[in-house]
Design a protein around this motif. Structure first.
Motif, PDB file in Angstrom:
ATOM      1  N   ARG A 109       0.831  -1.199   0.000  1.00  0.00           N
ATOM      2  CA  ARG A 109       0.000   0.000   0.000  1.00  0.00           C
ATOM      3  C   ARG A 109       0.868   1.253   0.000  1.00  0.00           C
ATOM      4  O   ARG A 109       0.591   2.247   0.702  1.00  0.00           O
ATOM      5  CB  ARG A 109      -1.001  -0.002   1.165  1.00  0.00           C
ATOM      6  CG  ARG A 109      -1.921  -1.198   1.188  1.00  0.00           C
ATOM      7  CD  ARG A 109      -2.580  -1.492  -0.159  1.00  0.00           C
ATOM      8  NE  ARG A 109      -3.412  -0.394  -0.648  1.00  0.00           N
ATOM      9  CZ  ARG A 109      -3.355   0.055  -1.899  1.00  0.00           C
ATOM     10  NH1 ARG A 109      -2.515  -0.467  -2.783  1.00  0.00           N
ATOM     11  NH2 ARG A 109      -4.126   1.051  -2.271  1.00  0.00           N
ATOM     12  N   GLU A 112      -0.634   4.650  -0.182  1.00  0.00           N
ATOM     13  CA  GLU A 112      -1.365   5.169   0.972  1.00  0.00           C
ATOM     14  C   GLU A 112      -0.453   5.877   1.976  1.00  0.00           C
ATOM     15  O   GLU A 112      -0.941   6.549   2.895  1.00  0.00           O
ATOM     16  CB  GLU A 112      -2.165   4.050   1.641  1.00  0.00           C
ATOM     17  CG  GLU A 112      -3.237   3.465   0.727  1.00  0.00           C
ATOM     18  CD  GLU A 112      -4.238   2.576   1.436  1.00  0.00           C
ATOM     19  OE1 GLU A 112      -4.550   2.856   2.610  1.00  0.00           O
ATOM     20  OE2 GLU A 112      -4.712   1.608   0.809  1.00  0.00           O
ATOM     21  N   VAL A 313      -8.656   2.511   7.544  1.00  0.00           N
ATOM     22  CA  VAL A 313      -7.286   2.078   7.839  1.00  0.00           C
ATOM     23  C   VAL A 313      -6.372   3.286   7.719  1.00  0.00           C
ATOM     24  O   VAL A 313      -6.326   3.935   6.676  1.00  0.00           O
ATOM     25  CB  VAL A 313      -6.812   0.988   6.858  1.00  0.00           C
ATOM     26  CG1 VAL A 313      -5.364   0.608   7.164  1.00  0.00           C
ATOM     27  CG2 VAL A 313      -7.694  -0.238   6.938  1.00  0.00           C
ATOM     28  N   TYR A 319      -2.313  -0.739  11.637  1.00  0.00           N
ATOM     29  CA  TYR A 319      -1.812  -2.106  11.615  1.00  0.00           C
ATOM     30  C   TYR A 319      -0.719  -2.340  12.652  1.00  0.00           C
ATOM     31  O   TYR A 319      -0.575  -3.450  13.171  1.00  0.00           O
ATOM     32  CB  TYR A 319      -1.318  -2.450  10.214  1.00  0.00           C
ATOM     33  CG  TYR A 319      -2.444  -2.699   9.223  1.00  0.00           C
ATOM     34  CD1 TYR A 319      -3.722  -3.017   9.658  1.00  0.00           C
ATOM     35  CD2 TYR A 319      -2.226  -2.618   7.851  1.00  0.00           C
ATOM     36  CE1 TYR A 319      -4.755  -3.252   8.766  1.00  0.00           C
ATOM     37  CE2 TYR A 319      -3.255  -2.849   6.946  1.00  0.00           C
ATOM     38  CZ  TYR A 319      -4.517  -3.168   7.413  1.00  0.00           C
ATOM     39  OH  TYR A 319      -5.535  -3.396   6.527  1.00  0.00           O
ATOM     40  N   THR A 332     -10.035  -5.324   6.980  1.00  0.00           N
ATOM     41  CA  THR A 332     -10.483  -3.969   6.680  1.00  0.00           C
ATOM     42  C   THR A 332     -10.010  -3.466   5.319  1.00  0.00           C
ATOM     43  O   THR A 332     -10.425  -2.394   4.878  1.00  0.00           O
ATOM     44  CB  THR A 332     -10.007  -2.999   7.780  1.00  0.00           C
ATOM     45  OG1 THR A 332     -10.160  -3.604   9.055  1.00  0.00           O
ATOM     46  CG2 THR A 332     -10.805  -1.715   7.781  1.00  0.00           C
ATOM     47  N   MET A 333      -9.154  -4.206   4.644  1.00  0.00           N
ATOM     48  CA  MET A 333      -8.535  -3.722   3.403  1.00  0.00           C
ATOM     49  C   MET A 333      -9.498  -3.864   2.227  1.00  0.00           C
ATOM     50  O   MET A 333      -9.625  -4.944   1.631  1.00  0.00           O
ATOM     51  CB  MET A 333      -7.238  -4.485   3.143  1.00  0.00           C
ATOM     52  CG  MET A 333      -6.457  -4.043   1.908  1.00  0.00           C
ATOM     53  SD  MET A 333      -6.028  -2.308   1.872  1.00  0.00           S
ATOM     54  CE  MET A 333      -4.875  -2.164   3.230  1.00  0.00           C
ATOM     55  N   ARG A 342      -8.541  -3.434  -3.552  1.00  0.00           N
ATOM     56  CA  ARG A 342      -7.790  -2.271  -3.055  1.00  0.00           C
ATOM     57  C   ARG A 342      -6.285  -2.496  -3.091  1.00  0.00           C
ATOM     58  O   ARG A 342      -5.527  -1.593  -3.417  1.00  0.00           O
ATOM     59  CB  ARG A 342      -8.250  -1.953  -1.627  1.00  0.00           C
ATOM     60  CG  ARG A 342      -7.521  -0.784  -0.971  1.00  0.00           C
ATOM     61  CD  ARG A 342      -8.243  -0.384   0.296  1.00  0.00           C
ATOM     62  NE  ARG A 342      -7.535   0.614   1.084  1.00  0.00           N
ATOM     63  CZ  ARG A 342      -8.030   1.170   2.182  1.00  0.00           C
ATOM     64  NH1 ARG A 342      -9.223   0.821   2.612  1.00  0.00           N
ATOM     65  NH2 ARG A 342      -7.331   2.073   2.863  1.00  0.00           N
ATOM     66  N   ALA A 343      -5.852  -3.690  -2.756  1.00  0.00           N
ATOM     67  CA  ALA A 343      -4.425  -4.011  -2.781  1.00  0.00           C
ATOM     68  C   ALA A 343      -4.044  -4.791  -4.040  1.00  0.00           C
ATOM     69  O   ALA A 343      -2.949  -5.348  -4.121  1.00  0.00           O
ATOM     70  CB  ALA A 343      -4.030  -4.803  -1.532  1.00  0.00           C
ATOM     71  N   PHE A 351       1.301  -7.857   6.426  1.00  0.00           N
ATOM     72  CA  PHE A 351       1.537  -6.414   6.440  1.00  0.00           C
ATOM     73  C   PHE A 351       3.033  -6.135   6.454  1.00  0.00           C
ATOM     74  O   PHE A 351       3.766  -6.631   7.302  1.00  0.00           O
ATOM     75  CB  PHE A 351       0.866  -5.794   7.667  1.00  0.00           C
ATOM     76  CG  PHE A 351       1.304  -4.391   7.970  1.00  0.00           C
ATOM     77  CD1 PHE A 351       1.248  -3.396   7.000  1.00  0.00           C
ATOM     78  CD2 PHE A 351       1.781  -4.061   9.242  1.00  0.00           C
ATOM     79  CE1 PHE A 351       1.655  -2.095   7.278  1.00  0.00           C
ATOM     80  CE2 PHE A 351       2.190  -2.760   9.524  1.00  0.00           C
ATOM     81  CZ  PHE A 351       2.133  -1.784   8.546  1.00  0.00           C
ATOM     82  N   ILE A 364      -3.210  -9.679   6.375  1.00  0.00           N
ATOM     83  CA  ILE A 364      -4.259  -8.825   5.829  1.00  0.00           C
ATOM     84  C   ILE A 364      -5.135  -9.680   4.918  1.00  0.00           C
ATOM     85  O   ILE A 364      -4.644 -10.268   3.959  1.00  0.00           O
ATOM     86  CB  ILE A 364      -3.661  -7.649   5.026  1.00  0.00           C
ATOM     87  CG1 ILE A 364      -2.601  -6.904   5.851  1.00  0.00           C
ATOM     88  CG2 ILE A 364      -4.764  -6.710   4.558  1.00  0.00           C
ATOM     89  CD1 ILE A 364      -3.101  -6.364   7.157  1.00  0.00           C
ATOM     90  N   PRO A 366      -7.889  -9.121   2.454  1.00  0.00           N
ATOM     91  CA  PRO A 366      -8.615  -8.051   1.761  1.00  0.00           C
ATOM     92  C   PRO A 366     -10.032  -8.478   1.383  1.00  0.00           C
ATOM     93  O   PRO A 366     -10.260  -9.614   0.995  1.00  0.00           O
ATOM     94  CB  PRO A 366      -7.768  -7.792   0.509  1.00  0.00           C
ATOM     95  CG  PRO A 366      -7.045  -9.079   0.265  1.00  0.00           C
ATOM     96  CD  PRO A 366      -6.814  -9.695   1.616  1.00  0.00           C
TER      97      PRO A 366
END
Length: 432
Positions: A109, A112, A313, A319, A332-333, A342-343, A351, A364, A366
């Motif tokens: 990510r 982000e 997040v 995390y 939550t991803m 998202r990823a 992570f 994680i 997703p």
């Protein structure tokens, strides 16, 4: 086992190769910087560096996996057969793109951590993402790239027995408010009564007292339906209950009420149970620690994982708190208002903390579909088609589909009409 030669073994390098080779493709992988060891290896092997050694499978390495910290990357997304990719490699490379560096960018990510515009809840939005801007949010590109890499290996090692991965589903049931009217207490019931009356919601007022007096089932009480689905499903459902204190953002039942505790225990007899962290627990580890302890006292075992309120997040703090409290998985991803990846992947991953350049033990998981994302499709047919396209895209790469539904989604509110139908499509879908 696949042996990868490179000029420098870094935490990023090991992290992404294990994700692609082991977690997505099921192929054990090891690494070396010694040319003699690489030459002597008599099974799968490839080089990931600046220049090929000889005639081996060679992927020209982007510098991203050998850097530390964040850089202002110039990313140019280009078409690649049925998908898209970035970080082009050149003619000598077996793959036209460095899928390993591109994968790291997406699953770490990276974007982000960079400056971006947040929404009203402080969330990273789909519109800010590279995937949305370049129209590949609807594809699990990381997994697609991994299978393109697998095809190269198969062409060069036709006698190797490659393991088969299987499509699976982890349905999530999110419980921000266990009941709409039940167990709310005298003051909240009176407050709700006045609100209903002065906003002319007389139907809701009637429903409120029909439930409170025991004449009707609470509209959020859909647990019997979901548990019956669990009993006939081969997939294990995961429930996330909110046990945070009452606040502006979190308005669940008081966690000390015995009937609420009994509900959680009852659900835990059939399904996995995790903690839905409250809005203020996202930034306060002491609050999160207390909420985790509350849940573990109720279910008398370790929680399966966590899911954050409002699907929020904040990287990397959110995390890091989960890592510190030894919470094993997070769900939550994903995006609230868009179906997709998202990823860039439908395979769980660990992570990676970019600030400390370390892989953490937090897995994680997703999610690709939140019930709210289907509301933009007006007809049942449009909803079904969008869902089936999503399922098919995950099946093609033998991934893990994680849909998120709320307890009230299965009630009788016209807003959620036909959502049981969508849930049935997910649960009943064949593995191929």
């Amino acid at each position: 086992m696949l042996l990868v030669y490179t000029h420098k073994i870094t935490p990023r390098f090991k992290y992404v190769f294990k994700q692609i080779c082991t977690r997505i493709l099921g192929i054990p992988v090891n690494f070396t910087t010694v040319i003699e060891e690489f030459i002597a290896h008599d099974s799968l092997k490839m080089s990931y560096t600046r220049q090929p050694l000889s005639n081996e499978i060679f992927v020209r390495a982007n510098e991203l996996l050998f850097e530390q910290g964040l850089s202002d990357l110039d990313i140019n997304v280009l078409p690649w057969e049925e998908t898209k990719c970035f970080f082009p490699t050149g003619e000598k490379s077996a793959l036209p793109f460095d899928v390993f560096a591109a994968t790291f960018y997406l699953i770490s990510r990276y974007e982000e951590y960079l400056p971006h515009v947040k929404d009203d809840y402080g969330r990273f939005t789909a519109q800010e993402s590279l995937a949305f801007k370049n129209k590949f949010l609807d594809q699990p590109v990381v997994d697609i790239w991994a299978y393109k890499f697998k095809a190269i290996l198969q062409d060069n090692y036709p006698d190797f027995d490659f393991p088969d991965q299987k499509y699976t589903v982890r349905p999530v049931i999110d419980i921000p408010v266990a009941y709409d009217y039940k167990l709310k207490g005298l003051m909240r019931t009176i407050g709700g009564t006045f609100k209903d009356f002065f906003t002319f919601k007389f139907k809701r007022l009637y429903q409120r007292y029909s439930v409170v007096m025991g004449f009707k089932r609470d509209p959020y009480d859909t647990y019997k339906y979901v548990i019956n689905k669990q009993k006939t499903s081969k997939y294990k459902f995961v429930f996330f209950f909110l046990l945070g204190d009452f606040s502006t953002y979190d308005k669940n039942i008081n966690f000390q009420k015995q009937k609420f505790i009994s509900l959680i225990k009852h659900v835990g007899d059939y399904c996995q149970v995790g903690i839905k962290t409250s809005f203020f627990a996202l930034s306060n580890i002491e609050i999160l620690k207390e909420e985790k302890a509350r849940m573990e006292r109720i279910i008398n075992t370790a929680i399966v994982g966590s899911r954050h309120s409002f699907s929020k997040v904040n990287l990397p703090e959110s995390y890091r708190h989960l890592v510190e409290l030894e919470i094993p998985e997070d769900f939550t991803m994903g995006y609230v208002n868009y179906l997709g990846f998202r990823a860039g992947t439908c395979t769980p991953f660990l992570f990676y903390d970019l600030d400390f350049e370390v892989q953490t033990p937090l897995k994680i998981v997703p999610f690709q579909a939140l019930d709210f994302a289907f509301l933009k499709y007006h007809s049942l047919l449009d909803k079904q088609q969008a869902l089936k396209r999503l399922i098919q895209s995950i099946k093609q790469v033998n991934g893990t589909f994680v849909p998120v539904f709320h307890n009230y989604t299965f009630g009788n509110n016209p807003r959620w009409q036909h959502f049981k139908n969508l849930f049935n499509i997910i649960i009943d879908a064949k593995t191929k």
